[in-house]
Design a protein around this motif. Structure first.
Motif, PDB file in Angstrom:
ATOM      1  N   ILE A   1      66.966  24.702  29.685  1.00 60.82           N
ATOM      2  CA  ILE A   1      67.695  23.657  30.410  1.00 60.82           C
ATOM      3  C   ILE A   1      68.076  24.191  31.793  1.00 60.82           C
ATOM      4  O   ILE A   1      68.899  25.110  31.896  1.00 60.82           O
ATOM      5  CB  ILE A   1      68.992  23.259  29.650  1.00 60.82           C
TER       6      ILE A   1
ATOM      7  N   SER B   1      75.354  25.356  27.257  1.00 63.16           N
ATOM      8  CA  SER B   1      76.734  24.940  27.560  1.00 63.16           C
ATOM      9  C   SER B   1      76.986  23.514  27.070  1.00 63.16           C
ATOM     10  O   SER B   1      78.130  23.153  26.790  1.00 63.16           O
ATOM     11  CB  SER B   1      77.018  25.062  29.051  1.00 63.16           C
TER      12      SER B   1
ATOM     13  N   ALA C   1      83.176  26.400  29.862  1.00 59.86           N
ATOM     14  CA  ALA C   1      83.320  26.369  28.404  1.00 59.86           C
ATOM     15  C   ALA C   1      83.147  27.768  27.828  1.00 59.86           C
ATOM     16  O   ALA C   1      82.185  28.471  28.173  1.00 59.86           O
ATOM     17  CB  ALA C   1      82.263  25.434  27.808  1.00 59.86           C
TER      18      ALA C   1
ATOM     19  N   ALA D   1      80.794  23.180  35.598  1.00 59.88           N
ATOM     20  CA  ALA D   1      81.439  22.200  34.730  1.00 59.88           C
ATOM     21  C   ALA D   1      80.407  21.191  34.254  1.00 59.88           C
ATOM     22  O   ALA D   1      79.429  20.900  34.943  1.00 59.88           O
ATOM     23  CB  ALA D   1      82.554  21.481  35.491  1.00 59.88           C
TER      24      ALA D   1
HETATM   25  N1  SAH Z   1      70.755  26.749  30.987  1.00 57.84           N
HETATM   26  C1  SAH Z   1      72.162  26.425  31.134  1.00 57.84           C
HETATM   27  C2  SAH Z   1      72.401  25.487  32.284  1.00 57.84           C
HETATM   28  C3  SAH Z   1      72.121  26.106  33.637  1.00 57.84           C
HETATM   29  S1  SAH Z   1      72.385  25.022  34.973  1.00 57.84           S
HETATM   30  C4  SAH Z   1      72.686  25.870  29.793  1.00 57.84           C
HETATM   31  O1  SAH Z   1      71.904  25.651  28.864  1.00 57.84           O
HETATM   32  O2  SAH Z   1      73.900  25.696  29.683  1.00 57.84           O
HETATM   33  C5  SAH Z   1      74.033  25.420  35.443  1.00 57.84           C
HETATM   34  C6  SAH Z   1      74.951  24.281  35.066  1.00 57.84           C
HETATM   35  O3  SAH Z   1      75.204  24.348  33.674  1.00 57.84           O
HETATM   36  C7  SAH Z   1      76.322  24.315  35.717  1.00 57.84           C
HETATM   37  O4  SAH Z   1      76.315  23.667  36.966  1.00 57.84           O
HETATM   38  C8  SAH Z   1      77.145  23.533  34.726  1.00 57.84           C
HETATM   39  O5  SAH Z   1      76.919  22.155  34.861  1.00 57.84           O
HETATM   40  C9  SAH Z   1      76.521  23.967  33.411  1.00 57.84           C
HETATM   41  N2  SAH Z   1      77.213  25.106  32.790  1.00 57.84           N
HETATM   42  C10 SAH Z   1      76.711  26.329  32.537  1.00 57.84           C
HETATM   43  N3  SAH Z   1      77.597  27.090  31.865  1.00 57.84           N
HETATM   44  C11 SAH Z   1      78.695  26.323  31.681  1.00 57.84           C
HETATM   45  C12 SAH Z   1      79.946  26.511  31.023  1.00 57.84           C
HETATM   46  N4  SAH Z   1      80.253  27.658  30.428  1.00 57.84           N
HETATM   47  N5  SAH Z   1      80.822  25.485  31.002  1.00 57.84           N
HETATM   48  C13 SAH Z   1      80.519  24.306  31.576  1.00 57.84           C
HETATM   49  N6  SAH Z   1      79.360  24.062  32.214  1.00 57.84           N
HETATM   50  C14 SAH Z   1      78.453  25.052  32.256  1.00 57.84           C
END
Ligand code: SAH
Length: 278
Positions: free
Chosen positions: A105, A131, A213, A241
């Motif tokens: 993702i 996430s 998160a 977020a």
């Molecule tokens: N591959 C990752 C996503 C990467 S793109 C996944 O699977 O989660 C980066 C985006 O993911 C951020 O802009 C945010 O929207 C989300 N993101 C990644 N880690 C996060 C977390 N711990 N809490 C909330 N949003 C998160």
């Protein structure tokens, strides 16, 4: 358990130009103990560990061998990073490339894999906790609730540098009324809310936001679409977020349509209703 499953060890991709191997490892959303056991085993044996400093907890690199090379990738462009990976693999090294959440993702996997294939470097992807699922856990919700939502759409709002393909604009996705998980969109919250309402979500649709998160500074917002822009502005979130939208996001105790599932008047495959209100 003393050995990883074979699939973690054998190259998925044939005709390698060297004995090096690249493992793209889903590092999970933040908390280090959400790494998979397979991911941990591969970090432990790697010659080189690369990780995105801002999105992956550096404590995950502590699993690496003392003599392993640890590289934070924040200062590198994707091209520079990929070149480094290719060089190390051609030298016969085992490389653990830690990606936030699940690599599939928004992980820029496609660009990296094209380059690895061109160089004849073998690679394997190890999944991780996205996430999206960490946010659902933190919120205590199910993204698919019988009769309410049976579809989850993971998407992002379009930006100048990141257009989305035709037919994937938020207005048309909103028309499904499904559960929506929005990545990379928090700085565009005003447009997100506007397009979702124009697309068909009523203003009272439940919305939740989760900032970082599972990190120690995690924050949560809950509300309805109409007032969500102000909530996000007040919280001053500008990165990392997720926004989750849809009727499935209503808190469980607040939704009597959902509790109907467990009430005596509800029939499903395994249970016949005693009486049905007319
Ligand atoms: N591959 C990752 C996503 C990467 S793109 C996944 O699977 O989660 C980066 C985006 O993911 C951020 O802009 C945010 O929207 C989300 N993101 C990644 N880690 C996060 C977390 N711990 N809490 C909330 N949003 C998160």
């Amino acid at each position: 358990m003393t050995q990883e499953p074979d699939s973690a060890l054998s190259p998925q991709h044939v005709a390698p130009a060297s004995s090096g191997h690249v493992y793209f490892i889903g590092a999970g959303p933040g908390a280090p103990d959400l790494l998979t056991l397979r991911g941990k085993a591969l970090i432990e044996r790697a010659d080189v560990v690369l990780y995105a400093d801002s999105l992956v907890d550096p404590r995950l690199t502590e699993f690496a061998r003392p003599d392993a090379e640890i590289v934070g990738s924040a200062g590198l462009t994707l091209e520079e990073l990929t070149e480094r990976i290719v060089q190390a693999a051609l030298e016969g090294k085992q490389i653990a490339r830690l990606q936030s959440g699940d690599p599939s993702i928004y992980g820029a996997m496609h660009e990296q894999i094209v380059r690895l294939n061109a160089a004849g470097v073998a690679w394997t992807i190890v999944p991780g906790v996205s996430s999206a699922f960490a946010a659902a856990a933190v919120l205590g919700v199910e993204l698919t609730v019988p009769e309410i939502a049976q579809t989850v759409i993971m998407t992002r709002i379009s930006g100048k540098a990141s257009p989305v393909p035709q037919g994937e604009d938020l207005r048309s996705l909103a028309a499904h009324g499904a559960t929506l998980v929005l990545f990379l969109s928090i700085t565009h919250i005003a447009r997100v809310v506007q397009e979702l309402m124009e697309g068909g979500y009523p203003p009272e649709t439940p919305v939740a936001g989760v900032y970082r998160a599972t990190w120690p500074d995690e924050e949560i917002l809950r509300g309805s679409l109409a007032g969500f822009r102000e909530q996000v502005r007040a919280a001053r979130w500008t990165r990392q977020a997720l926004i989750l939208v849809g009727p499935a996001l209503a808190e469980i105790a607040d939704d009597d349509r959902r509790s109907r599932l467990y009430a005596g008047d509800f029939s499903h495959l395994f249970r016949t209703a005693r009486s049905r209100p007319r």
